[in-house]
Design a protein around this motif. Structure first.
Motif, PDB file in Angstrom:
ATOM      1  N   GLU A 205       0.823  -1.209   0.000  1.00 39.80           N
ATOM      2  CA  GLU A 205       0.000   0.000   0.000  1.00 39.80           C
ATOM      3  C   GLU A 205       0.858   1.260   0.000  1.00 39.80           C
ATOM      4  O   GLU A 205       0.526   2.254  -0.647  1.00 39.80           O
ATOM      5  CB  GLU A 205      -0.939   0.003   1.204  1.00 39.80           C
ATOM      6  CG  GLU A 205      -2.062  -1.014   1.107  1.00 39.80           C
ATOM      7  CD  GLU A 205      -3.073  -0.883   2.229  1.00 39.80           C
ATOM      8  OE1 GLU A 205      -3.016   0.112   2.974  1.00 39.80           O
ATOM      9  OE2 GLU A 205      -3.916  -1.791   2.365  1.00 39.80           O
TER      10      GLU A 205
ATOM     11  N   THR B 181       2.154   1.863  -3.456  1.00 39.69           N
ATOM     12  CA  THR B 181       1.063   2.388  -4.283  1.00 39.69           C
ATOM     13  C   THR B 181       0.827   3.865  -3.997  1.00 39.69           C
ATOM     14  O   THR B 181       0.612   4.664  -4.920  1.00 39.69           O
ATOM     15  CB  THR B 181      -0.232   1.597  -4.026  1.00 39.69           C
ATOM     16  OG1 THR B 181      -0.020   0.232  -4.406  1.00 39.69           O
ATOM     17  CG2 THR B 181      -1.388   2.155  -4.826  1.00 39.69           C
TER      18      THR B 181
ATOM     19  N   TYR C  46       3.929   5.637  -5.640  1.00 43.35           N
ATOM     20  CA  TYR C  46       4.236   5.477  -7.067  1.00 43.35           C
ATOM     21  C   TYR C  46       3.053   5.004  -7.908  1.00 43.35           C
ATOM     22  O   TYR C  46       3.243   4.580  -9.047  1.00 43.35           O
ATOM     23  CB  TYR C  46       5.421   4.515  -7.229  1.00 43.35           C
ATOM     24  CG  TYR C  46       6.674   5.069  -6.604  1.00 43.35           C
ATOM     25  CD1 TYR C  46       7.399   6.074  -7.227  1.00 43.35           C
ATOM     26  CD2 TYR C  46       7.099   4.617  -5.360  1.00 43.35           C
ATOM     27  CE1 TYR C  46       8.534   6.614  -6.637  1.00 43.35           C
ATOM     28  CE2 TYR C  46       8.238   5.155  -4.761  1.00 43.35           C
ATOM     29  CZ  TYR C  46       8.942   6.146  -5.406  1.00 43.35           C
ATOM     30  OH  TYR C  46      10.061   6.679  -4.810  1.00 43.35           O
ATOM     31  N   GLY C  47       1.858   5.078  -7.362  1.00 43.02           N
ATOM     32  CA  GLY C  47       0.672   4.735  -8.149  1.00 43.02           C
ATOM     33  C   GLY C  47       0.645   3.286  -8.566  1.00 43.02           C
ATOM     34  O   GLY C  47       0.651   2.384  -7.729  1.00 43.02           O
ATOM     35  N   SER C  48       0.649   3.035  -9.858  1.00 38.24           N
ATOM     36  CA  SER C  48       0.476   1.682 -10.372  1.00 38.24           C
ATOM     37  C   SER C  48       1.778   0.871 -10.410  1.00 38.24           C
ATOM     38  O   SER C  48       1.765  -0.308 -10.763  1.00 38.24           O
ATOM     39  CB  SER C  48      -0.114   1.739 -11.786  1.00 38.24           C
ATOM     40  OG  SER C  48       0.689   2.547 -12.627  1.00 38.24           O
ATOM     41  N   VAL C  49       2.908   1.481 -10.040  1.00 40.19           N
ATOM     42  CA  VAL C  49       4.175   0.744  -9.997  1.00 40.19           C
ATOM     43  C   VAL C  49       4.152  -0.210  -8.801  1.00 40.19           C
ATOM     44  O   VAL C  49       3.687   0.146  -7.717  1.00 40.19           O
ATOM     45  CB  VAL C  49       5.372   1.704  -9.885  1.00 40.19           C
ATOM     46  CG1 VAL C  49       6.683   0.917  -9.785  1.00 40.19           C
ATOM     47  CG2 VAL C  49       5.415   2.640 -11.081  1.00 40.19           C
ATOM     48  N   THR C  50       4.654  -1.421  -8.990  1.00 37.73           N
ATOM     49  CA  THR C  50       4.682  -2.416  -7.911  1.00 37.73           C
ATOM     50  C   THR C  50       6.102  -2.911  -7.660  1.00 37.73           C
ATOM     51  O   THR C  50       6.933  -2.929  -8.573  1.00 37.73           O
ATOM     52  CB  THR C  50       3.786  -3.625  -8.237  1.00 37.73           C
ATOM     53  OG1 THR C  50       4.253  -4.230  -9.460  1.00 37.73           O
ATOM     54  CG2 THR C  50       2.332  -3.208  -8.396  1.00 37.73           C
TER      55      THR C  50
ATOM     56  N   ASP D  93       7.707  -6.365  -6.796  1.00 35.23           N
ATOM     57  CA  ASP D  93       7.220  -7.732  -6.933  1.00 35.23           C
ATOM     58  C   ASP D  93       8.015  -8.772  -6.155  1.00 35.23           C
ATOM     59  O   ASP D  93       7.480  -9.794  -5.748  1.00 35.23           O
ATOM     60  CB  ASP D  93       7.237  -8.136  -8.417  1.00 35.23           C
ATOM     61  CG  ASP D  93       6.614  -7.076  -9.309  1.00 35.23           C
ATOM     62  OD1 ASP D  93       5.519  -6.590  -8.968  1.00 35.23           O
ATOM     63  OD2 ASP D  93       7.229  -6.732 -10.332  1.00 35.23           O
TER      64      ASP D  93
ATOM     65  N   SER E 296       6.584  -1.406 -13.780  1.00 37.07           N
ATOM     66  CA  SER E 296       5.744  -0.267 -14.142  1.00 37.07           C
ATOM     67  C   SER E 296       4.855  -0.709 -15.304  1.00 37.07           C
ATOM     68  O   SER E 296       5.360  -1.193 -16.316  1.00 37.07           O
ATOM     69  CB  SER E 296       6.577   0.937 -14.574  1.00 37.07           C
ATOM     70  OG  SER E 296       5.722   1.940 -15.111  1.00 37.07           O
ATOM     71  N   PRO E 297       3.533  -0.524 -15.173  1.00 32.87           N
ATOM     72  CA  PRO E 297       2.640  -0.881 -16.274  1.00 32.87           C
ATOM     73  C   PRO E 297       2.508   0.243 -17.293  1.00 32.87           C
ATOM     74  O   PRO E 297       1.701   0.144 -18.218  1.00 32.87           O
ATOM     75  CB  PRO E 297       1.311  -1.133 -15.555  1.00 32.87           C
ATOM     76  CG  PRO E 297       1.336  -0.177 -14.421  1.00 32.87           C
ATOM     77  CD  PRO E 297       2.783  -0.078 -13.989  1.00 32.87           C
ATOM     78  N   GLU E 298       3.296   1.289 -17.132  1.00 28.53           N
ATOM     79  CA  GLU E 298       3.115   2.494 -17.929  1.00 28.53           C
ATOM     80  C   GLU E 298       4.120   2.648 -19.060  1.00 28.53           C
ATOM     81  O   GLU E 298       4.383   3.740 -19.543  1.00 28.53           O
ATOM     82  CB  GLU E 298       3.145   3.719 -17.009  1.00 28.53           C
ATOM     83  CG  GLU E 298       2.002   3.692 -15.992  1.00 28.53           C
ATOM     84  CD  GLU E 298       2.044   4.839 -15.006  1.00 28.53           C
ATOM     85  OE1 GLU E 298       3.094   5.514 -14.939  1.00 28.53           O
ATOM     86  OE2 GLU E 298       1.034   5.049 -14.320  1.00 28.53           O
TER      87      GLU E 298
ATOM     88  N   ASN F  95       3.618  -3.515 -19.644  1.00 28.87           N
ATOM     89  CA  ASN F  95       4.455  -3.702 -18.462  1.00 28.87           C
ATOM     90  C   ASN F  95       5.950  -3.679 -18.794  1.00 28.87           C
ATOM     91  O   ASN F  95       6.388  -4.276 -19.773  1.00 28.87           O
ATOM     92  CB  ASN F  95       4.147  -5.042 -17.790  1.00 28.87           C
ATOM     93  CG  ASN F  95       2.834  -5.017 -17.044  1.00 28.87           C
ATOM     94  OD1 ASN F  95       2.219  -3.967 -16.866  1.00 28.87           O
ATOM     95  ND2 ASN F  95       2.385  -6.176 -16.596  1.00 28.87           N
TER      96      ASN F  95
END
Length: 201
Positions: free
Chosen positions: A70, A73, A76-80, A82, A103-105, A110
């Motif tokens: 969390e 998130t 960095y928003g949608s960056v995870t 892993d 990063s999905p961006e 991805n």
């Protein structure tokens, strides 16, 4: 009518046999594919952290990943982030960390990278585990001219520039691929943040 029933039964049998065969092929190939993926990942880890003799996951790092989700998130928003592993020397001493982040961006979706960070707080490098960017543009992120900009730099918050890197925390964008450059840099920043703020040092 009997012919219709007969044809239906035959079609069902063919479909059933084909399904069983496909399932068997899937089971047979699943393990070799997983082994190939693991081998490719290990090669990337060694490239990213060449001084490490091995890498190890620990219960503490796994717990830190879950606890930090969390917070990452929020930052960095949608960056995870892993995966997290210790980088070990030949005697089993911890010399740093190997962090996987996504990063999905990216322009093509991805972008997943591995980031090496020493115990002293400098980057040993970044490597790509998954990237599907435009050939000749975003795929140039894999070239030393871009990715080696991170090597040896103090772990910090990096930013992308298109006008020439004039500060230690600036990363020169790939020409024509600012989106990819930003995705890679954000994934790196998340990995650095995790090590600096989410691991018990």
């Amino acid at each position: 009518m009997n012919q219709i029933i007969k044809n239906t039964i035959i079609l069902f049998a063919i479909t059933l046999i084909a399904g069983i065969c496909l399932g068997a092929v899937h089971d047979v190939t699943l393990e070799p594919i997983a082994q190939a993926q693991e081998a490719a990942a290990t090669a990337t880890y060694q490239e990213v952290y060449p001084d490490a003799a091995s890498f190890a996951r620990t219960d503490e790092m796994t717990a830190a990943l879950a606890a930090a989700a969390e917070e990452i998130t929020a930052q960095y928003g949608s960056v995870t982030v892993d995966d997290a592993q210790q980088a070990l020397d030949g005697s089993g001493n911890v010399i740093g960390y190997l962090i996987t982040s996504t990063s999905p961006e990216g322009y093509g979706g991805n972008v997943q990278i591995a980031v090496g960070i020493t115990a002293e707080g400098s980057l040993t490098g970044i490597g790509f585990l998954s990237i599907s960017e435009t050939p000749g543009l975003g795929m140039n992120a894999k070239e030393p001219a871009f990715k080696d900009q991170f090597v040896g730099k103090a772990a910090q918050t990096f930013e992308v520039t298109k006008t020439g890197a004039s500060a230690d925390n600036q990363i020169q964008a790939i020409s024509g691929a600012t989106i990819t450059s930003t995705a890679v840099t954000n994934a790196t920043n998340a990995a650095v943040y995790f090590v600096q703020n989410c691991l018990a040092q």
